[in-house]
Design a protein around this motif. Structure first.
Motif, short mmCIF file in Angstrom:
data_model
loop_
_atom_site.label_atom_id
_atom_site.label_comp_id
_atom_site.label_asym_id
_atom_site.label_seq_id
_atom_site.Cartn_x
_atom_site.Cartn_y
_atom_site.Cartn_z
N MET A 1 0.90 -1.44 -0.04
CA MET A 1 0.03 0.06 0.27
C MET A 1 0.75 1.26 -0.23
N TYR A 5 0.93 5.20 -1.90
CA TYR A 5 0.54 6.38 -0.98
C TYR A 5 1.49 6.91 -2.11
N VAL A 46 -10.67 -2.15 -5.63
CA VAL A 46 -10.61 -0.77 -5.32
C VAL A 46 -10.82 -1.15 -3.53
N ASN A 47 -9.60 -1.13 -3.21
CA ASN A 47 -9.84 -1.49 -2.28
C ASN A 47 -9.85 0.28 -0.98
N SER A 48 -9.44 1.18 -1.51
CA SER A 48 -9.38 2.73 -0.95
C SER A 48 -9.76 3.86 -2.17
N VAL A 49 -9.94 4.91 -2.14
CA VAL A 49 -9.80 6.15 -2.83
C VAL A 49 -8.46 5.99 -3.59
N GLU A 50 -7.55 5.82 -2.95
CA GLU A 50 -6.19 6.28 -2.59
C GLU A 50 -5.93 4.72 -3.80
N GLU A 51 -6.45 3.80 -4.10
CA GLU A 51 -5.52 2.96 -4.79
C GLU A 51 -6.62 2.69 -6.06
N MET A 102 -14.70 2.62 -8.04
CA MET A 102 -14.24 3.54 -6.82
C MET A 102 -15.97 4.65 -6.05
N TYR A 105 -17.13 1.93 -4.30
CA TYR A 105 -16.23 1.90 -2.55
C TYR A 105 -16.96 2.78 -1.92
N VAL A 106 -17.24 3.99 -2.18
CA VAL A 106 -17.66 5.07 -1.37
C VAL A 106 -19.10 5.05 -0.98
N HIS A 135 -11.67 14.13 -0.90
CA HIS A 135 -10.77 13.63 -1.04
C HIS A 135 -9.57 15.01 -2.01
#
Length: 174
Positions: A1, A5, A46-51, A102, A105-106, A135
């Protein structure tokens, strides 16, 4: 991860350089192409917005780079230009898969979408912007009607056409 970032921070640096005029649109795309380097998404999860941003950025950058190459060959080698454009469109389809992942995911929360004003008559009324309110600098674009339908059903679509948050970028022809 950590790579996600690190990539995110470098992406934001490039956006900042674009915003202050250190980079033009073409150089921005080429720098982003170098940034994605050997990275290849393994799937469309997608496991996060960042990913999601990293994966979206990967497919979008690949598509834009191919479009640059296609434009260079348009008159010298039209067949190759068309092949490159078709490959670019495949990357745009993959980018839209990530966009939808995404949004799911949210759960379509803290998201707003609207069509954007375009300088191009061809693109006017076909590209909409999706903003992830929580974000920083997560602004996506799409033409996908299925995603638009889902945005409308989720109540995050605004009928009023607006100027893009990154209007100078989206309206700069390269």
């Amino acid at each position: 991860m950590n790579r996600v970032y690190e990539f995110g921070n470098k992406r934001l640096e490039l956006i900042q350089r674009l915003e202050v005029g250190e980079l033009d649109k073409e150089t921005f795309i080429l720098e982003n192409y170098r940034l994605i380097g050997s990275y290849t998404p393994q799937n469309f999860n997608v496991n996060s917005v960042e990913e999601g941003v990293v994966k979206y950025h990967y497919f979008n950058t690949k598509a834009k780079k191919l479009m640059l190459e296609a434009d260079e060959l348009e008159f010298r080698d039209p067949r190759m230009s068309d092949r490159l454009k078709n490959n670019a469109y495949d990357f745009y389809v993959k980018k839209d898969k990530i966009t939808l992942a995404m949004l799911e995911y949210v759960n379509f929360e803290d998201v707003t979408a609207y069509f954007i004003n375009m300088n191009s008559k061809y693109l006017e009324g076909s590209i909409y912007e999706i903003c992830f309110k929580e974000h920083d600098k997560v602004i996506l674009h799409s033409r996908d009607r299925r995603i638009l339908y889902k945005l409308k059903c989720a109540g995050c679509y605004d009928e009023e056409t607006r100027d893009s948050i990154i209007g100078d970028y989206v309206n700069t022809k390269i």
